[in-house]
Scaffold this active site. Structure first.
Site, PDB file in Angstrom:
ATOM      1  N   TYR A 167       0.873  -1.171   0.000  1.00 39.81           N
ATOM      2  CA  TYR A 167       0.000   0.000   0.000  1.00 39.81           C
ATOM      3  C   TYR A 167       0.913   1.225   0.000  1.00 39.81           C
ATOM      4  CZ  TYR A 167      -4.130   2.597   1.779  1.00 39.81           C
ATOM      5  OH  TYR A 167      -5.164   3.467   1.968  1.00 39.81           O
ATOM      6  N   ARG A 207      -6.038  10.560 -10.566  1.00 40.18           N
ATOM      7  CA  ARG A 207      -5.354  11.224  -9.431  1.00 40.18           C
ATOM      8  C   ARG A 207      -4.861  10.146  -8.493  1.00 40.18           C
ATOM      9  NH1 ARG A 207      -5.392  10.650  -5.063  1.00 40.18           N
ATOM     10  NH2 ARG A 207      -7.290  11.340  -4.081  1.00 40.18           N
ATOM     11  N   LYS A 240      -5.751  -1.929  -2.450  1.00 41.92           N
ATOM     12  CA  LYS A 240      -6.854  -1.662  -1.508  1.00 41.92           C
ATOM     13  C   LYS A 240      -7.632  -2.936  -1.223  1.00 41.92           C
ATOM     14  CE  LYS A 240      -6.942   2.896  -0.937  1.00 41.92           C
ATOM     15  NZ  LYS A 240      -7.480   3.924  -0.095  1.00 41.92           N
ATOM     16  N   GLU A 281     -12.107   5.204  -6.248  1.00 48.18           N
ATOM     17  CA  GLU A 281     -10.762   5.392  -5.706  1.00 48.18           C
ATOM     18  C   GLU A 281      -9.908   6.235  -6.649  1.00 48.18           C
ATOM     19  OE1 GLU A 281     -10.008   3.839  -2.696  1.00 48.18           O
ATOM     20  OE2 GLU A 281      -8.254   5.131  -2.854  1.00 48.18           O
ATOM     21  N   ASP A 282      -9.308   7.274  -6.120  1.00 46.45           N
ATOM     22  CA  ASP A 282      -8.338   8.088  -6.867  1.00 46.45           C
ATOM     23  C   ASP A 282      -8.863   8.600  -8.209  1.00 46.45           C
ATOM     24  OD1 ASP A 282      -6.760   7.827  -4.688  1.00 46.45           O
ATOM     25  OD2 ASP A 282      -5.124   6.763  -5.653  1.00 46.45           O
ATOM     26  N   ASP A 330     -13.543   6.594  -1.077  1.00 45.60           N
ATOM     27  CA  ASP A 330     -12.610   6.493   0.034  1.00 45.60           C
ATOM     28  C   ASP A 330     -11.859   7.800   0.270  1.00 45.60           C
ATOM     29  OD1 ASP A 330     -11.502   4.983   2.066  1.00 45.60           O
ATOM     30  OD2 ASP A 330      -9.711   4.581   0.885  1.00 45.60           O
ATOM     31  N   ASP A 331     -11.521   8.499  -0.814  1.00 42.27           N
ATOM     32  CA  ASP A 331     -10.754   9.743  -0.655  1.00 42.27           C
ATOM     33  C   ASP A 331     -11.585  10.805   0.053  1.00 42.27           C
ATOM     34  OD1 ASP A 331      -8.392   8.868  -2.199  1.00 42.27           O
ATOM     35  OD2 ASP A 331      -9.889   8.692  -3.773  1.00 42.27           O
ATOM     36  N   ASN A 386      -0.073  11.782   0.418  1.00 41.39           N
ATOM     37  CA  ASN A 386       0.681  10.564   0.091  1.00 41.39           C
ATOM     38  C   ASN A 386       1.279  10.695  -1.301  1.00 41.39           C
ATOM     39  OD1 ASN A 386      -0.110   9.144   2.444  1.00 41.39           O
ATOM     40  ND2 ASN A 386      -2.071   8.650   1.510  1.00 41.39           N
TER      41      ASN A 386
HETATM   42  N1  LIG Z   1      -4.062   9.921   4.450  1.00 42.26           N
HETATM   43  C1  LIG Z   1      -5.032   9.453   3.741  1.00 42.26           C
HETATM   44  O1  LIG Z   1      -5.665   8.484   4.117  1.00 42.26           O
HETATM   45  C2  LIG Z   1      -5.398  10.138   2.455  1.00 42.26           C
HETATM   46  C3  LIG Z   1      -6.652   9.923   1.902  1.00 42.26           C
HETATM   47  C4  LIG Z   1      -7.017  10.606   0.731  1.00 42.26           C
HETATM   48  C5  LIG Z   1      -6.104  11.452   0.132  1.00 42.26           C
HETATM   49  N2  LIG Z   1      -4.868  11.610   0.685  1.00 42.26           N
HETATM   50  C6  LIG Z   1      -3.868  12.459   0.039  1.00 42.26           C
HETATM   51  O2  LIG Z   1      -4.313  13.794   0.017  1.00 42.26           O
HETATM   52  C7  LIG Z   1      -3.798  14.447  -1.133  1.00 42.26           C
HETATM   53  C8  LIG Z   1      -4.917  15.197  -1.820  1.00 42.26           C
HETATM   54  O3  LIG Z   1      -5.903  14.295  -2.247  1.00 42.26           O
HETATM   55  P1  LIG Z   1      -7.312  14.817  -2.803  1.00 42.26           P
HETATM   56  O4  LIG Z   1      -8.059  13.614  -3.186  1.00 42.26           O
HETATM   57  O5  LIG Z   1      -7.959  15.732  -1.849  1.00 42.26           O
HETATM   58  O6  LIG Z   1      -6.823  15.629  -4.091  1.00 42.26           O
HETATM   59  P2  LIG Z   1      -7.561  16.812  -4.843  1.00 42.26           P
HETATM   60  O7  LIG Z   1      -6.862  16.992  -6.121  1.00 42.26           O
HETATM   61  O8  LIG Z   1      -9.018  16.583  -4.841  1.00 42.26           O
HETATM   62  O9  LIG Z   1      -7.287  18.090  -3.907  1.00 42.26           O
HETATM   63  C9  LIG Z   1      -6.082  18.790  -3.816  1.00 42.26           C
HETATM   64  C10 LIG Z   1      -6.383  20.212  -3.346  1.00 42.26           C
HETATM   65  O10 LIG Z   1      -5.157  20.856  -3.047  1.00 42.26           O
HETATM   66  C11 LIG Z   1      -5.148  22.152  -3.631  1.00 42.26           C
HETATM   67  N3  LIG Z   1      -3.762  22.526  -3.893  1.00 42.26           N
HETATM   68  C12 LIG Z   1      -2.936  22.068  -4.870  1.00 42.26           C
HETATM   69  N4  LIG Z   1      -1.730  22.678  -4.753  1.00 42.26           N
HETATM   70  C13 LIG Z   1      -1.796  23.487  -3.685  1.00 42.26           C
HETATM   71  C14 LIG Z   1      -0.885  24.364  -3.055  1.00 42.26           C
HETATM   72  N5  LIG Z   1       0.360  24.518  -3.501  1.00 42.26           N
HETATM   73  N6  LIG Z   1      -1.288  25.069  -1.971  1.00 42.26           N
HETATM   74  C15 LIG Z   1      -2.546  24.921  -1.513  1.00 42.26           C
HETATM   75  N7  LIG Z   1      -3.448  24.106  -2.056  1.00 42.26           N
HETATM   76  C16 LIG Z   1      -3.083  23.397  -3.129  1.00 42.26           C
HETATM   77  C17 LIG Z   1      -5.991  22.013  -4.875  1.00 42.26           C
HETATM   78  O11 LIG Z   1      -6.505  23.276  -5.248  1.00 42.26           O
HETATM   79  C18 LIG Z   1      -7.104  21.087  -4.361  1.00 42.26           C
HETATM   80  O12 LIG Z   1      -8.054  21.871  -3.695  1.00 42.26           O
HETATM   81  C19 LIG Z   1      -3.114  13.357  -1.962  1.00 42.26           C
HETATM   82  O13 LIG Z   1      -1.727  13.413  -1.748  1.00 42.26           O
HETATM   83  C20 LIG Z   1      -3.655  12.074  -1.396  1.00 42.26           C
HETATM   84  O14 LIG Z   1      -2.723  11.024  -1.497  1.00 42.26           O
HETATM   85  C21 LIG Z   1      -4.512  10.980   1.826  1.00 42.26           C
END
Ligand SMILES: NC(=O)c1ccc[n+]([C@@H]2O[C@H](COP(=O)([O-])OP(=O)(O)OC[C@H]3O[C@@H](n4cnc5c(N)ncnc54)[C@H](O)[C@@H]3O)[C@@H](O)[C@H]2O)c1
Length: 591
Positions: free
Chosen positions: A139, A192, A210, A282-283, A305-306, A447
């Protein structure tokens, strides 16, 4: 048995078969392998009885050197194996030794995938018994690198590929999958992948990873899990030029062409597997993710999940952290960097929990939560130009740009990183958090590790040991001024396996927000004083199967309460029932 086999061949649902053939009304078990106790004999059914060379090459039944003398005689294995017989424990020891010798995470990943293709039960035995060590391998973070290089490491298809070429034939494609009684599908369109962007068809590594966690951590049978990639092309120029790329070599289809393929897939899934199959999105990029969830949330059992899983895991961490911070959620101020799926999903669930607990309207509780995107703080003057999912967070405030300035203006106690951009929690930002908070709570959720907003070491040293810290990808414990701090992993792997099990055992037909709150509360209920004393706001992952049982029971209870459960009557003790439905990787003995 003849008629059961014929029904399986014809794709009849196990629910249409003799009701006595299901486990206590819970997770179905076509092969009877989990129904029998471990000392009872079971038959290694495929479509016919596998034996000899075929049996050794069937990952569902192969036991390698663990086949007993009696089995070797009965199943034509004499001479096909060296003479020694060893236990599953010894096989596990040998493989862990081998995996530990690999220097590169990707080598460990490949070794695990090869094991899964060779001996499924041994794969799950390793994963379950060594979860803290192997989760980062199958993972995040390693799965990210595996997806990037999938074209080169690809050997056997591990899931279903549905591309634009299959438009009009998706139902037929589903029928090609060998297993008929599917309970959980994880699907991506690869746009994504983690914080790594568009990886097109190679995103398949994520559903595969997953689903292995659905089995290892949540106990859903491997044969009931289906990983799917919807391939509508990729906008990743590097992949389009890569001679080893495995997907469609075209730019992403959008608009009607995209939604027609997705709709055909969603319709075919329901037609083929019924209403109770869980579809986990997912993603997907956020411009599709929110719409897909809203569109299919009322007709299918869907879960993103996100958006939702992350929300539940973070809410659980916050509920635990209140024991260190004091007060209730509504007493604190929250700031997010990143206002996409994860950020707005978490924000909404926190606001919902606050609203339920304080009996205050959601519009009011949202005002305790602030979000920042790439253009700065989300404020009312930006409302017109915001994407719809950001609009509820456009509060009255003057515009502020730059995270440091935002932190100084909002003065949050909780700072959550969900932008997918690494190293954005700079020394100045973290020091500012520590300047007005006795215990700042820093969650670096992006991540894989390369995209983490800051490291555990940085969070503890820059706050002089004041921070409570958790991250999406794992970090090792940190020693600061003689004290050891153990960073927690705020990852949705805590939630989705248990949530999925709860939905499956109750036969739920829709996912409801209250089930997410129930899952978060169950997880928070597992945190003990001894963990909090080390700075941990999540229980150790080594307890994950027990945690999943509690989550599943809470989610199932909510499904029954809401009238969304179809497996009736409701089992009296849902914890025991969830436990009894879980897949065990121990070998079975063949008659
Ligand atoms: N820990 C977990 O369990 C978990 C779960 C889901 C997602 N994530 C991680 O969270 C991250 C985002 O995922 P997401 O699904 O929300 O993506 P997303 O693309 O939907 O959202 C990203 C957001 O960040 C903003 N952004 C981009 N660059 C930026 C910057 N320099 N400054 C400020 N804001 C900025 C974008 O405008 C957008 O609003 C990924 O790295 C993903 O791996 C972690």
């Amino acid at each position: 048995m003849e008629s059961t086999l014929k029904e399986m061949r014809d794709g009849a649902s196990v629910l249409d078969m003799d009701p006595k053939s299901t486990v206590g009304g819970g997770v179905e078990d076509v092969y009877g392998e989990d129904r029998a106790t471990e000392d009872q004999l079971v038959t290694p059914w495929t479509i016919s009885v596998a034996s000899g060379y075929t049996l050794l090459r069937d990952p569902h039944h192969n036991k390698g050197l663990a086949f007993t003398e009696k089995e070797r005689d009965a199943h034509y294995l004499r001479g096909l194996l060296p003479p020694t017989t060893i236990s599953q424990q010894l096989q596990e020891k040998k493989l862990m030794n081998t995996i530990r010798q690999y220097q590169l995470p990707l080598q460990k990943y490949t070794a695990m995938m090869e094991l899964e293709e060779r001996n499924e039960r041994l794969f799950y035995k390793l994963l379950i018994d060594n979860v803290e060590e192997l989760l980062p391998v199958v993972y995040t973070p390693t799965v990210g690198e595996a997806c990037q290089k999938y074209g080169s490491i690809f050997k056997r298809p591990q899931g279903l590929y549905i591309s634009l070429k299959e438009k009009g034939k998706v139902l037929d494609v589903l029928k090609n999958w060998p297993q008929k009684s599917i309970q959980v599908i994880v699907v991506t369109d690869g746009e994504r992948i983690l914080g790594l962007g568009d990886l097109g068809c190679q995103g398949i590594g994520i559903p595969v990873g997953k689903l292995s966690l659905y089995t290892a951590l949540g106990g859903v049978r491997p044969s009931a899990c289906l990983p799917v990639t919807i391939d509508v092309g990729t906008n990743n120029e590097q992949l389009l030029k890569d001679e080893f790329y495995i997907g469609l070599r075209q730019r992403r289809a959008t608009g009607q062409e995209y939604s027609e393929l997705l709709h055909e897939f969603m319709t075919a899934v329901k037609q083929n597997y019924g209403e109770k199959v869980l579809i986990q999105f997912e993603d997907f990029a956020n411009h599709n993710a929110f719409d897909l969830l809203a569109k299919y949330g009322t007709t299918h059992l869907v879960f993103n999940d996100d958006i939702q899983g992350t929300a539940a895991v973070v809410l659980a961490g916050l509920i635990s952290a209140l024991k260190l911070l004091g007060g209730s959620l509504a007493d604190h101020t929250f700031l997010f960097l990143g206002a996409g799926e994860a950020g707005t999903g978490i924000a909404e669930l926190i606001a919902l929990e606050m609203s339920r607990r304080s009996k205050t309207p959601l519009e009011e509780t949202r005002k305790k939560i602030w979000l920042t995107d790439s253009k700065g703080l989300i404020v009312s003057s930006r409302k017109e130009s915001l994407q719809h999912f950001k609009k509820p967070w456009a509060h009255e405030h003057e515009p502020v740009k730059g995270l440091l300035e935002v932190v100084k203006a909002i003065k949050p106690i909780v700072l959550i990183g969900t932008s997918g951009v690494g190293k954005t929690f700079t020394k100045e930002v973290i020091e500012a958090m520590a300047s007005f908070n006795e215990k700042p709570l820093i969650l670096a959720l992006s991540n894989p590790t390369s995209q983490s907003e800051c490291t555990a070491q940085e969070a503890y040293t820059w706050t002089k040991g004041k921070a409570i810290f958790a991250s999406g990808s794992p970090f090792d414990p940190v020693e600061y001024e003689g004290k050891v701090f153990v960073p927690g992993q705020s990852n949705n792997a805590y939630i989705f396996p248990g949530l999925g099990l709860g939905l499956v055992i109750s036969g739920a037909i829709r996912v409801h927000d209250d089930m997410l709150l129930a899952a978060a509360e169950a997880l928070a209920g597992q945190i003990k004083e001894e963990y909090l004393a080390k700075g941990l706001i999540y229980p150790p992952l080594s307890n994950i199967r027990k945690i999943s049982v509690q989550i599943a029971a809470n989610v199932a209870a909510k499904a029954y309460e809401l009238g969304l459960a179809t497996r009736l009557p409701r089992p009296e003790n849902l914890v025991k029932h969830a436990e009894s439905c879980m897949y065990s990787p121990a070998y079975r003995y063949y008659r």
